[in-house]
Design a protein around this motif. Structure first.
Motif, PDB file in Angstrom:
ATOM      1  N   PHE A  71      24.957 -19.611  10.710  1.00 47.82           N
ATOM      2  CA  PHE A  71      24.569 -20.047  12.049  1.00 47.82           C
ATOM      3  C   PHE A  71      24.327 -21.549  12.094  1.00 47.82           C
ATOM      4  CE2 PHE A  71      23.714 -15.572  11.863  1.00 47.82           C
ATOM      5  CZ  PHE A  71      24.099 -15.110  13.114  1.00 47.82           C
ATOM      6  N   GLN A  72      24.458 -22.109  13.304  1.00 48.50           N
ATOM      7  CA  GLN A  72      24.280 -23.531  13.538  1.00 48.50           C
ATOM      8  C   GLN A  72      23.443 -23.739  14.796  1.00 48.50           C
ATOM      9  OE1 GLN A  72      27.965 -25.403  14.806  1.00 48.50           O
ATOM     10  NE2 GLN A  72      28.641 -23.545  15.862  1.00 48.50           N
ATOM     11  N   MET A  73      22.844 -24.923  14.894  1.00 50.77           N
ATOM     12  CA  MET A  73      22.084 -25.275  16.091  1.00 50.77           C
ATOM     13  C   MET A  73      22.897 -26.265  16.923  1.00 50.77           C
ATOM     14  SD  MET A  73      18.121 -25.506  14.775  1.00 50.77           S
ATOM     15  CE  MET A  73      17.503 -25.239  16.434  1.00 50.77           C
ATOM     16  N   LEU A  74      22.982 -26.004  18.237  1.00 52.54           N
ATOM     17  CA  LEU A  74      23.687 -26.880  19.160  1.00 52.54           C
ATOM     18  C   LEU A  74      22.734 -27.299  20.263  1.00 52.54           C
ATOM     19  CD1 LEU A  74      27.003 -24.828  19.578  1.00 52.54           C
ATOM     20  CD2 LEU A  74      26.637 -26.822  18.107  1.00 52.54           C
ATOM     21  N   ASN A  75      22.795 -28.561  20.653  1.00 52.97           N
ATOM     22  CA  ASN A  75      21.942 -29.072  21.730  1.00 52.97           C
ATOM     23  C   ASN A  75      22.781 -29.208  23.002  1.00 52.97           C
ATOM     24  OD1 ASN A  75      20.014 -30.210  23.344  1.00 52.97           O
ATOM     25  ND2 ASN A  75      19.882 -32.144  22.220  1.00 52.97           N
ATOM     26  N   LEU A  76      22.798 -28.166  23.817  1.00 53.96           N
ATOM     27  CA  LEU A  76      23.584 -28.187  25.048  1.00 53.96           C
ATOM     28  C   LEU A  76      22.920 -29.034  26.121  1.00 53.96           C
ATOM     29  CD1 LEU A  76      24.703 -24.444  25.278  1.00 53.96           C
ATOM     30  CD2 LEU A  76      25.693 -26.328  24.000  1.00 53.96           C
ATOM     31  N   GLY A  77      21.627 -29.255  25.993  1.00 49.70           N
ATOM     32  CA  GLY A  77      20.920 -30.067  26.975  1.00 49.70           C
ATOM     33  C   GLY A  77      21.327 -31.525  26.928  1.00 49.70           C
ATOM     34  N   ALA A  78      21.905 -31.965  25.807  1.00 47.31           N
ATOM     35  CA  ALA A  78      22.287 -33.369  25.665  1.00 47.31           C
ATOM     36  C   ALA A  78      23.454 -33.738  26.569  1.00 47.31           C
ATOM     37  CB  ALA A  78      22.643 -33.660  24.214  1.00 47.31           C
ATOM     38  N   THR A  79      24.259 -32.740  26.980  1.00 50.42           N
ATOM     39  CA  THR A  79      25.430 -33.020  27.814  1.00 50.42           C
ATOM     40  C   THR A  79      25.267 -32.542  29.253  1.00 50.42           C
ATOM     41  OG1 THR A  79      26.422 -30.930  27.072  1.00 50.42           O
ATOM     42  CG2 THR A  79      26.974 -32.914  25.817  1.00 50.42           C
ATOM     43  N   THR A  95       0.877  -1.169   0.000  1.00 46.35           N
ATOM     44  CA  THR A  95       0.000   0.000   0.000  1.00 46.35           C
ATOM     45  C   THR A  95       0.916   1.220   0.000  1.00 46.35           C
ATOM     46  OG1 THR A  95      -0.131   0.308   2.411  1.00 46.35           O
ATOM     47  CG2 THR A  95      -1.730  -1.214   1.413  1.00 46.35           C
ATOM     48  N   GLU A  96       0.380   2.361  -0.380  1.00 41.43           N
ATOM     49  CA  GLU A  96       1.216   3.564  -0.389  1.00 41.43           C
ATOM     50  C   GLU A  96       1.695   3.908   1.012  1.00 41.43           C
ATOM     51  OE1 GLU A  96      -0.546   6.872  -2.322  1.00 41.43           O
ATOM     52  OE2 GLU A  96      -0.781   5.862  -4.253  1.00 41.43           O
ATOM     53  N   ALA A  97       0.870   3.629   2.020  1.00 38.07           N
ATOM     54  CA  ALA A  97       1.238   3.966   3.396  1.00 38.07           C
ATOM     55  C   ALA A  97       2.307   3.024   3.947  1.00 38.07           C
ATOM     56  CB  ALA A  97       0.004   3.922   4.290  1.00 38.07           C
ATOM     57  N   SER A  98       2.159   1.737   3.673  1.00 28.98           N
ATOM     58  CA  SER A  98       3.080   0.756   4.255  1.00 28.98           C
ATOM     59  C   SER A  98       4.297   0.487   3.395  1.00 28.98           C
ATOM     60  CB  SER A  98       2.345  -0.570   4.489  1.00 28.98           C
ATOM     61  OG  SER A  98       2.002  -1.183   3.261  1.00 28.98           O
ATOM     62  N   GLY A  99       4.216   0.837   2.094  1.00 26.23           N
ATOM     63  CA  GLY A  99       5.250   0.396   1.186  1.00 26.23           C
ATOM     64  C   GLY A  99       5.101  -1.098   0.951  1.00 26.23           C
ATOM     65  N   SER A 100       6.145  -1.733   0.461  1.00 27.00           N
ATOM     66  CA  SER A 100       6.092  -3.174   0.220  1.00 27.00           C
ATOM     67  C   SER A 100       6.451  -3.902   1.512  1.00 27.00           C
ATOM     68  CB  SER A 100       7.078  -3.558  -0.882  1.00 27.00           C
ATOM     69  OG  SER A 100       6.984  -4.942  -1.161  1.00 27.00           O
ATOM     70  N   THR A 101       5.620  -4.876   1.895  1.00 33.01           N
ATOM     71  CA  THR A 101       5.865  -5.666   3.100  1.00 33.01           C
ATOM     72  C   THR A 101       5.909  -7.138   2.727  1.00 33.01           C
ATOM     73  OG1 THR A 101       3.507  -5.868   3.611  1.00 33.01           O
ATOM     74  CG2 THR A 101       4.670  -3.985   4.559  1.00 33.01           C
ATOM     75  N   LEU A 102       6.750  -7.891   3.430  1.00 36.05           N
ATOM     76  CA  LEU A 102       6.857  -9.327   3.166  1.00 36.05           C
ATOM     77  C   LEU A 102       7.181 -10.066   4.456  1.00 36.05           C
ATOM     78  CD1 LEU A 102       8.440 -11.099   0.149  1.00 36.05           C
ATOM     79  CD2 LEU A 102       9.022 -11.863   2.457  1.00 36.05           C
ATOM     80  N   VAL A 103       6.455 -11.151   4.670  1.00 31.59           N
ATOM     81  CA  VAL A 103       6.682 -12.016   5.835  1.00 31.59           C
ATOM     82  C   VAL A 103       6.740 -13.450   5.327  1.00 31.59           C
ATOM     83  CG1 VAL A 103       5.837 -12.719   8.094  1.00 31.59           C
ATOM     84  CG2 VAL A 103       5.345 -10.414   7.263  1.00 31.59           C
ATOM     85  N   CYS A 104       7.745 -14.203   5.739  1.00 30.61           N
ATOM     86  CA  CYS A 104       7.855 -15.582   5.268  1.00 30.61           C
ATOM     87  C   CYS A 104       8.617 -16.437   6.265  1.00 30.61           C
ATOM     88  CB  CYS A 104       8.539 -15.635   3.905  1.00 30.61           C
ATOM     89  SG  CYS A 104      10.288 -15.186   3.959  1.00 30.61           S
ATOM     90  N   ALA A 105       8.601 -17.748   6.028  1.00 31.15           N
ATOM     91  CA  ALA A 105       9.381 -18.701   6.811  1.00 31.15           C
ATOM     92  C   ALA A 105      10.027 -19.675   5.840  1.00 31.15           C
ATOM     93  CB  ALA A 105       8.499 -19.443   7.807  1.00 31.15           C
ATOM     94  N   ALA A 106      11.205 -20.176   6.206  1.00 28.00           N
ATOM     95  CA  ALA A 106      11.911 -21.124   5.352  1.00 28.00           C
ATOM     96  C   ALA A 106      12.631 -22.140   6.225  1.00 28.00           C
ATOM     97  CB  ALA A 106      12.899 -20.400   4.443  1.00 28.00           C
ATOM     98  N   GLU A 107      12.823 -23.330   5.670  1.00 25.88           N
ATOM     99  CA  GLU A 107      13.455 -24.407   6.432  1.00 25.88           C
ATOM    100  C   GLU A 107      14.572 -25.042   5.611  1.00 25.88           C
ATOM    101  OE1 GLU A 107      11.790 -27.926   9.259  1.00 25.88           O
ATOM    102  OE2 GLU A 107      11.052 -27.943   7.196  1.00 25.88           O
ATOM    103  N   ARG A 108      15.735 -25.203   6.240  1.00 25.86           N
ATOM    104  CA  ARG A 108      16.870 -25.886   5.623  1.00 25.86           C
ATOM    105  C   ARG A 108      17.686 -26.588   6.704  1.00 25.86           C
ATOM    106  NH1 ARG A 108      19.504 -21.629   1.190  1.00 25.86           N
ATOM    107  NH2 ARG A 108      17.688 -21.508  -0.212  1.00 25.86           N
ATOM    108  N   ASN A 109      18.066 -27.816   6.430  1.00 25.45           N
ATOM    109  CA  ASN A 109      18.935 -28.577   7.336  1.00 25.45           C
ATOM    110  C   ASN A 109      18.414 -28.604   8.771  1.00 25.45           C
ATOM    111  OD1 ASN A 109      20.777 -28.973   5.169  1.00 25.45           O
ATOM    112  ND2 ASN A 109      21.671 -26.960   5.573  1.00 25.45           N
ATOM    113  N   GLY A 110      17.091 -28.757   8.899  1.00 24.72           N
ATOM    114  CA  GLY A 110      16.499 -28.881  10.223  1.00 24.72           C
ATOM    115  C   GLY A 110      16.350 -27.578  10.981  1.00 24.72           C
ATOM    116  N   MET A 111      16.664 -26.445  10.360  1.00 23.03           N
ATOM    117  CA  MET A 111      16.513 -25.146  11.021  1.00 23.03           C
ATOM    118  C   MET A 111      15.464 -24.320  10.286  1.00 23.03           C
ATOM    119  SD  MET A 111      19.455 -22.428  12.272  1.00 23.03           S
ATOM    120  CE  MET A 111      20.189 -22.159  10.663  1.00 23.03           C
TER     121      MET A 111
END
Length: 422
Positions: A308-316, A263-279
């Motif tokens: 970035f990477q995901m680490l599971n610190l709770g496992a140790t 819209t002229e007031a908001s300009g262009s807006t975009l919201v999305c989600a993506a998944e790769r390698n379990g993240m």
């Protein structure tokens, strides 16, 4: 005469020296000003100031954020708390509330409320009075066709009135942790009182993508509404969300869906989600130029997945009862991460993991005092049991066994002597 010449010479020498030594100072001041300007330009991306954080490239849109879905870790932030107009992104909250408060098979009948959206200047599917749609068809019309007439009718169907539905939208936003969001309509049409931030929008999108039906609808490029009780034919809807259209220049592999609008007031807006390698990452871009937001969303998503990477610190850590997953810059180890514990109301501890002073994940930890108490109680029980066992024991059997053994030993010696003598 000589004195005058000497004075003039000294004066000229002083002026020359003054000019010579001023030049570096002026150059240094200009360099300092340039450095301040450069810092000011870079400061828009606040995550770039985190020690050890991967440096993200700037974009032209006013605000943007990349958030990891399971931990809420902010990987990239550009003016993420600046209040802006949401535009068509409002329809994500409209769809989420409808999914949470209705069934896909519900019948939605168009009233004057919904039909008013056909003539308000916004996008619509030309719905007619008394026309009946299923809720499923309505949600595809909202997300794929961006239909304002259907958004208004769904709001009335869910809450009894548009005003009541808007109140529900604001309540739900607060529940999701939004602090700078105000909704005034379910369509996203301009209203000076309706606003949001990129961070708040990411929190709303997180709740939405956790719903499998929303993912299905939001990732659909085209949808056909069959003939209804009023219309004589089908309605073919085509999404303008380019990141899910294979073959489009803005197509993004792994995209789970989203919403794009202008819209002229908001300009262009975009919201999305993506998944790769379990993240799973959520990207929001607000107040951009037409034709740029999808490209910029793809660029900051790439930044997140590549750095970035995901680490599971709770496992140790056996003290962690839930959580323990962190999202940290690639290449760092557990030793680079610090933590802070704060007491929770239930007696446990809430552990916040930090990198460069920034929260990158949380966990629930059994309180240390509770652990010490339990060990102490168990120790006391074991000691008491040992004492009771000792007090109940008698040494008579040991004396009997010893005596029998002694007699047998004497008999054995006598038998050996007898053999030797013979």
């Amino acid at each position: 005469m000589k004195l005058k010449k000497l004075t003039a010479g000294l004066l000229a020498l002083g002026i020359s020296a003054s000019m010579f030594f001023q030049m570096p100072v002026m150059a240094a001041e200009e360099a300092a000003e340039d450095a301040v300007q450069d810092t000011s330009a870079a400061s828009a991306i606040t995550t770039n100031s985190i020690p050890g954080w991967p440096q993200g490239e700037d974009i032209s849109s006013t605000a943007a954020v990349v958030m990891e879905e399971s931990t809420n870790t902010i990987l990239y932030a550009r003016n993420m708390d600046q209040i802006l107009y949401p535009g068509s992104a409002v329809k994500i909250m409209t769809t989420l509330l409808a999914l949470e408060n209705s069934q896909l098979t519900d019948e939605v009948t168009m009233t004057a409320t919904g039909v008013s959206g056909v003539t308000d200047g916004g996008v619509n599917i030309s719905a007619q009075l008394d026309e009946v749609f299923t809720m499923e068809q309505c949600l595809y019309a909202i997300m794929v066709g961006s239909a304002n007439d259907i958004a208004l009718q769904v709001a009335e169907h869910i809450s009894g009135s548009v005003e009541a539905f808007v109140a529900q939208m604001n309540t739900r936003a607060a529940e999701l942790g939004c602090t700078n969001t105000v909704f005034t309509n379910p369509t996203g049409l301009p209203d000076e009182n309706q606003h949001i931030t990129a961070h708040d929008m990411a929190l709303i999108m997180k709740a939405a993508v956790s719903n499998e039906t929303f993912r299905t609808i939001a990732s659909t490029a085209s949808y056909t509404i069959p003939a209804t009780n009023v219309s004589g034919g089908t309605r073919a809807l085509t999404s303008n969300f380019s990141m899910i259209t294979n073959g489009n220049a803005s197509y993004y592999q792994g995209c789970l869906g989203g919403k794009e609008g202008y819209t002229e007031a908001s300009g262009s807006t975009l919201v999305c989600a993506a998944e790769r390698n379990g993240m799973t990452l959520i990207a929001v871009v607000l107040q951009g130029a037409q034709g740029t937001t999808a490209v910029e969303a793809g660029a900051i998503l790439d930044y997140g997945f590549n750095n970035f990477q995901m680490l599971n610190l709770g496992a140790t850590d056996f003290n962690v009862t839930s959580g323990g997953t962190v999202v940290a810059p690639s290449g760092i180890s557990e030793s680079d991460i610090t933590s802070e514990d704060t007491p929770a109301d239930d007696g446990s501890l809430r552990r916040t993991y930090l990198f460069g002073g920034t929260a990158i994940g949380t966990a629930t930890v059994a309180a240390a005092q509770e652990q010490d108490d339990s060990l102490s109680v168990q120790g006391e029980k074991n000691l008491k049991a040992a004492e009771e066992l000792s007090s109940s024991k008698t040494y008579v059997p040991y004396y009997v066994i010893g005596g029998v053994g002694f007699v047998l030993l004497i008999l054995l010696i006598l038998w050996i002597i007898r053999i030797v003598k013979s």
